[in-house]
Design an enzyme around this catalytic site. Structure first.
Site, mmCIF file in Angstrom:
data_model
loop_
_atom_site.group_PDB
_atom_site.id
_atom_site.type_symbol
_atom_site.label_atom_id
_atom_site.label_comp_id
_atom_site.label_asym_id
_atom_site.label_seq_id
_atom_site.Cartn_x
_atom_site.Cartn_y
_atom_site.Cartn_z
ATOM 1 N N THR A 52 0.827 -1.201 0.000
ATOM 2 C CA THR A 52 0.000 0.000 0.000
ATOM 3 C C THR A 52 0.863 1.253 0.000
ATOM 4 O OG1 THR A 52 -1.799 -1.134 1.171
ATOM 5 C CG2 THR A 52 -1.768 1.271 1.278
ATOM 6 N N ASP A 102 4.537 -6.441 -3.636
ATOM 7 C CA ASP A 102 3.763 -7.171 -2.646
ATOM 8 C C ASP A 102 4.479 -7.145 -1.305
ATOM 9 O OD1 ASP A 102 1.670 -8.661 -1.663
ATOM 10 O OD2 ASP A 102 1.936 -10.353 -3.033
ATOM 11 N N GLY A 103 3.779 -7.559 -0.267
ATOM 12 C CA GLY A 103 4.356 -7.696 1.058
ATOM 13 C C GLY A 103 4.412 -9.154 1.463
ATOM 14 N N ALA A 104 4.710 -9.412 2.724
ATOM 15 C CA ALA A 104 4.765 -10.778 3.238
ATOM 16 C C ALA A 104 4.474 -10.761 4.725
ATOM 17 C CB ALA A 104 6.137 -11.397 2.972
ATOM 18 N N ASP A 105 3.887 -11.839 5.212
ATOM 19 C CA ASP A 105 3.649 -11.981 6.644
ATOM 20 C C ASP A 105 4.910 -12.488 7.345
ATOM 21 O OD1 ASP A 105 1.013 -11.268 6.108
ATOM 22 O OD2 ASP A 105 0.404 -13.352 5.846
ATOM 23 N N GLY A 116 -1.052 -14.131 3.063
ATOM 24 C CA GLY A 116 -2.481 -14.400 3.154
ATOM 25 C C GLY A 116 -3.126 -13.870 4.415
ATOM 26 N N GLY A 117 -2.347 -13.131 5.232
ATOM 27 C CA GLY A 117 -2.939 -12.544 6.420
ATOM 28 C C GLY A 117 -4.067 -11.581 6.098
ATOM 29 N N GLY A 118 -3.997 -10.942 4.936
ATOM 30 C CA GLY A 118 -5.056 -10.040 4.488
ATOM 31 C C GLY A 118 -6.135 -10.722 3.668
ATOM 32 N N GLU A 124 -2.933 -13.155 -5.166
ATOM 33 C CA GLU A 124 -1.517 -12.815 -5.075
ATOM 34 C C GLU A 124 -0.648 -13.890 -5.716
ATOM 35 O OE1 GLU A 124 -1.751 -10.117 -1.003
ATOM 36 O OE2 GLU A 124 -1.193 -12.225 -0.880
#
Length: 247
Positions: A52, A102-105, A116-118, A124
């Site tokens: 974001t 992208d991000g990562a948990d 996949g936390g979101g 994705e």
């Protein structure tokens, strides 16, 4: 509108204050390195606070937004892109994705990821598959030797009970149905449920094998184990700096 689940609330649109400066700095660098200012480009947008932040920086950091088309993996990131003046296109452009942000948990020592936390793991993983380049940004605390985060597993509602049984008895997992704050099951944008499933990864050497094993269970739609390495990992540090890691 339904409230967010507890796990989604932890991750969505929120960067801990020690990492906010680093997030802005790495977002500017990611745009400079990977966003073309003149040629046409298709960009995949993952979910989470770091992705974001990159989108928000694109609002002022990209001169000619008309040359960019964006594929959003969630309604939340779609709204961010539209607010930033970016053009969001449909899934027909997925095969043309040049780069995905992208991000990562969590990221382990071999650069496998839990995501996949979101709740957007299915979309994705699709854009990761399609993209020519994958760029991941995460806080330094999310880089770990071994996974400790539960693995989100997207499941058809019809199959929840049997998948739970298979995860417990055959995959040695500890599944927990993701719930909303008001007590209803969390439903993904694809109409599925999520089982946040704990595993003892200290005894698992082959994450790819585990990913394939879990996906082979009938009723499992997608698994939040991402074993494709990114081209670049941005590690945000609490002092405002960031590191770039190429694998």
């Amino acid at each position: 509108m339904s409230k967010m689940s507890d796990i989604e609330t932890q991750l969505k649109n929120w960067i801990p204050s020690p990492f906010q400066d680093a997030a802005k700095n790495l977002a500017k660098d990611a745009i400079k390195q990977f966003v073309k200012q003149e040629n046409n480009q298709v960009i995949g947008l993952g979910s989470g606070p770091m992705a974001t932040e990159i989108v928000r920086e694109m609002k002022d950091g990209v001169k000619n937004k008309k040359t960019i088309e964006c594929i959003a993996t969630s309604f939340q990131i779609k709204l961010e892109a539209q607010y930033s003046g970016l053009k969001v296109v449909d899934e027909s452009r997925i095969p043309e994705i040049d780069v995905v942000f992208d991000g990562a948990d969590e990221i382990d020592s071999k650069y496998n990821m839990i995501k996949g936390g979101g709740g957007a793991l299915l979309k994705e993983k699709i854009v990761h598959l399609a993209a020519k380049k994958v760029v991941i940004a995460a806080e330094s605390k999310k880089f770990a030797e071994t996974f400790s985060w539960p693995v989100p597993i997207e499941v058809s509602p019809f199959a929840v009970s049997i998948v739970i049984k298979e995860l417990e008895q055959k995959a040695e997992g500890r599944p927990k149905l993701r719930m909303l704050n008001e007590g209803y099951p969390y439903v993904t944008e694809n109409g599925n449920f999520i089982l946040d499933t704990g595993f003892d990864f200290s005894a698992t050497n082959d994450i790819r094998k585990k990913e394939v094993e879990l996906k082979s269970i009938p009723g499992v739609v997608e698994v939040g184990l991402f074993t494709r390495h990114a081209n670049v990992y941005y590690k945000a540090n609490a002092d405002g700096s960031f590191e770039t890691i190429e694998v």
